[in-house]
Design a protein around this motif. Sequence first.
Motif, mmCIF file in Angstrom:
data_model
loop_
_atom_site.group_PDB
_atom_site.id
_atom_site.type_symbol
_atom_site.label_atom_id
_atom_site.label_comp_id
_atom_site.label_asym_id
_atom_site.label_seq_id
_atom_site.Cartn_x
_atom_site.Cartn_y
_atom_site.Cartn_z
ATOM 1 N N SER A 71 31.837 67.231 21.276
ATOM 2 C CA SER A 71 33.479 65.997 21.523
ATOM 3 C C SER A 71 33.247 67.389 20.328
ATOM 4 O O SER A 71 35.517 67.492 21.188
ATOM 5 N N MET A 72 33.761 68.160 19.530
ATOM 6 C CA MET A 72 34.352 68.904 19.237
ATOM 7 C C MET A 72 34.662 70.273 19.672
ATOM 8 O O MET A 72 35.301 70.878 18.563
ATOM 9 N N LEU A 73 33.984 70.983 20.480
ATOM 10 C CA LEU A 73 33.696 71.938 20.443
ATOM 11 C C LEU A 73 35.119 72.078 21.878
ATOM 12 O O LEU A 73 35.606 71.767 22.841
ATOM 13 N N ASP A 74 36.080 73.155 21.487
ATOM 14 C CA ASP A 74 37.183 73.419 22.057
ATOM 15 C C ASP A 74 36.991 74.202 23.031
ATOM 16 O O ASP A 74 36.673 75.362 22.956
ATOM 17 N N ALA A 75 38.126 74.861 24.221
ATOM 18 C CA ALA A 75 37.933 75.493 24.990
ATOM 19 C C ALA A 75 37.563 77.239 24.937
ATOM 20 O O ALA A 75 36.264 77.516 25.032
ATOM 21 N N VAL A 81 23.348 67.617 29.660
ATOM 22 C CA VAL A 81 23.980 67.194 28.486
ATOM 23 C C VAL A 81 23.792 65.712 27.941
ATOM 24 O O VAL A 81 23.146 65.087 28.611
ATOM 25 N N LEU A 82 23.098 66.048 27.029
ATOM 26 C CA LEU A 82 22.710 64.393 26.086
ATOM 27 C C LEU A 82 23.495 63.973 24.931
ATOM 28 O O LEU A 82 24.638 64.137 24.616
ATOM 29 N N THR A 83 24.032 62.555 26.158
ATOM 30 C CA THR A 83 25.282 61.632 24.558
ATOM 31 C C THR A 83 24.852 60.328 25.247
ATOM 32 O O THR A 83 23.733 59.914 25.173
ATOM 33 N N GLY A 84 25.839 59.731 23.536
ATOM 34 C CA GLY A 84 25.126 58.736 23.593
ATOM 35 C C GLY A 84 25.578 57.692 22.235
ATOM 36 O O GLY A 84 26.388 58.896 22.237
ATOM 37 N N GLY A 85 26.027 56.487 22.788
ATOM 38 C CA GLY A 85 26.625 56.058 21.636
ATOM 39 C C GLY A 85 25.388 55.588 20.326
ATOM 40 O O GLY A 85 24.819 56.118 20.060
ATOM 41 N N PRO A 86 26.414 55.420 19.134
ATOM 42 C CA PRO A 86 25.838 55.447 17.598
ATOM 43 C C PRO A 86 24.090 54.534 17.922
ATOM 44 O O PRO A 86 24.142 53.351 18.846
ATOM 45 N N GLY A 110 26.156 65.423 22.193
ATOM 46 C CA GLY A 110 28.062 64.796 21.422
ATOM 47 C C GLY A 110 27.807 63.662 22.703
ATOM 48 O O GLY A 110 27.294 62.839 23.021
ATOM 49 N N ASP A 111 28.630 62.980 21.817
ATOM 50 C CA ASP A 111 29.532 61.404 22.375
ATOM 51 C C ASP A 111 31.248 61.425 23.109
ATOM 52 O O ASP A 111 32.012 61.818 22.145
ATOM 53 N N PRO A 112 30.958 61.825 23.917
ATOM 54 C CA PRO A 112 32.449 61.806 24.634
ATOM 55 C C PRO A 112 33.571 60.639 24.716
ATOM 56 O O PRO A 112 34.860 60.898 24.898
ATOM 57 N N ASP A 113 32.491 59.645 23.909
ATOM 58 C CA ASP A 113 33.247 57.939 23.329
ATOM 59 C C ASP A 113 34.228 58.700 21.824
ATOM 60 O O ASP A 113 35.230 58.016 21.053
ATOM 61 N N GLN A 114 34.261 60.127 20.731
ATOM 62 C CA GLN A 114 34.687 59.880 20.159
ATOM 63 C C GLN A 114 36.089 60.594 20.210
ATOM 64 O O GLN A 114 35.970 61.294 21.245
ATOM 65 N N LEU A 115 36.597 60.615 18.931
ATOM 66 C CA LEU A 115 37.866 62.005 18.767
ATOM 67 C C LEU A 115 37.796 63.445 19.502
ATOM 68 O O LEU A 115 36.692 63.894 19.683
ATOM 69 N N PRO A 116 38.755 63.749 20.480
ATOM 70 C CA PRO A 116 38.660 65.113 21.519
ATOM 71 C C PRO A 116 38.196 66.497 20.330
ATOM 72 O O PRO A 116 38.791 65.555 19.032
#
Length: 759
Positions: free
Chosen positions: A442-446, A359-364, A466-472
Amino acid sequence: MRPPPALLSEGAPPDTIEGVIERITFHAEETGYTVARVAVPGERDLITAVGAMGSPIVGESVRLHGRWGKHREFGRQFQVERYETLRPATAAAIQKYLGSGLVKGVGPATARRIVSVFGEGTLDVIEEVPERLLEVPGIGAVRMERIRAAWAEQKAVRAVMLFLQGHGVSATYAVRIYRQYGDDAIRVVETDPYRLAADIWGIGFRTADKIARELGFAPDSPERLHAGILYTLQQATDDGHLYLPEPELTSRAAEVLEVDPAVLPAIVAESAAAGDLTIEEVTPPEGECERAVYIPSLYRTEIGLAGRLRHLAGLAGPDEVAESRVETWLDYQCSAIGIELSEEQRRAVYLALSSRFLVLTGGPGTGKTTVTTLICRALEARRKRVLLVSPTGRAAKRLSEVTGRPAQTIHRLLKYDPSRHGFQHDEANPLECDALIVDETSMLDATLAYSLLKATPDGAQIVFVGDPDQLPSVGPGNVLGDIIQSGAVPVCRLTVVFRQAARSLIITNAHRVNHGEMPVLPAPRERGDADCAMVEVEDSKAAAQMAVAVATRSLPRMGYAREDIQVLAPMHRGEAGVGHLNERLQEVWNPPREGAPELSRGGRLLRAGDRVIQLVNNYDRNVFNGDVGTIRSIDPVERTVTVAFPDGDVAYDYGECDELQLAYALSVHKSQGSEYPAVVLVLTASHYVMLQRRLLYTALTRARRMCVVVGEKRAVGRAVRNDRSTRRYTRLAERLAGVIAARPAQGAVPAGHAPHAPA
């Protein structure tokens, strides 16, 4: 357009008139409220009839029951209380009736030719001996069959329409109901109206309940209580939950049904025994046993997704790669491209090459895009077949642009097969790839995540970006957040904001908001060359006016084209909501043109040239929730609307156009995964219930070059302070970590339906 003020009744006794509808001045699809001009024998001028008239048609002969009255502004009118449709009697009336768009494929010219041959017997010919239409010049066998089929369908639809009208329900859904159940439609509605809520998109429990109550179903009937519980659980999934604790489910359902909560546990148990629900008893490490109630398909999804993730993460790693070789390769790439990488970016590329799942994540501004591109190149350098995907078309297009490689949506990659009601690629027919890079996770639903991972071959490497701080995700689940929380797979978080990115006020403000600090929002005249500004207004009405002015005048003067500009708002309703903003923007950007057809659907107008968004997955047409296109044409004869999407044109029947919504303004949720050159963000106190930190952070990061916030500073402050993200009921993280002991109590998943289930 709003209907005129209510008719002022003169207290006249009930009356009945008959005539032919010559013109429809106003018609509201959702209520049936109509203002029509009717030719009545004995009346010198056309009379105005107002009231609920279902779905009237120009040229239709009608019998109207109601009262005469006088409107203070519009004069003498007939207030319709009830109406009946009659067969048009004269050749002129039949010609107008046929040419009004009633029958798909028959316009005014064709109607004129048909009536010139058959006169007053035209309708009998179409209904009883349609083969005689071949006598009409210009009508061949194919067109004759189309007219015959369309006539039969419109008769059946209007029967359903009149039936619904008789039970106080809008005729808007008649076409969908007929196409779902065919000639069985009225029987289904009469015997099991609650099926409508489950089977037909756009019809919820409340509409079905209204029909059921009209048909005499008791408030405490088992059918109603059962449907209400299923509706409540479905509503919870629409809010992102995979399940509800049983006490919360019964409490919510009791409010919906307006019944005593004590009667519902028995109904829940009966529904589970029938297989309509799954109840799972879970014993946390510390605490009492909890009962979670799932829709069975979502229970299977969560169990299967957890098992598949654990299986993939537990496989042996890829062929070993020396970190020194990766460093040498990165040095060459940086020199060739002219960039510098941080140590954490270099580490991310190495981890992606040496891990089975990362998982690669990080803010803008932290370089996720650069790292993703380098990971893709590195995998290709190792002769890996790489697939790039994203949950939405707009996100996939952006991924393709930044990497310089083909990218597609998950739906299109997996290839939906309508004949089997599932994707072509699954565990039995996996994708052909050695590596899979999934952006905007972050947009990926189950459900979509499980479908994708089932189709991923065991030998493939996987990178979730993805960025987990965005809206789910809009759909149920919190996949990215749960995976990170579980610790089941390696996570690489980029934290260094690069100097060039740090010069952007958009990026600086996004990080400030994420840390609970107020963003820096200068007034437009004070912003200098900053890429972020705020226009303060006093209320929602002023916010809407100013947002339209900024989008249609100010930003174009700065060189932004209409297609570069996206207006965003937190909510759909209200003066500063998406619905009203779309109406105002349409007035400026795509006003009515004389002679150009329009279509009224769901209280909104659609015109050729409008920007629209698809609201639901339509697998038959290969168009999906969130796809944005432009209306290419509206054909009143064929009764179709053609929309140009990036992957090609899609034609909709009139009755299916409630799947479309104007997209000049979008909700922040709908904008996820996209970037726009310029964003106008509307934030007012009227959006109070939606104002939260994640929403503001997500909205700011949609803007690439310019973001103008229009609204109230107190609304911005409320969003920054509100860090209470709504909890989503999901057990994916616990299943991945193996920290819960679960045992299905009722409605258990049958053996073989939960592949890769964790121990």
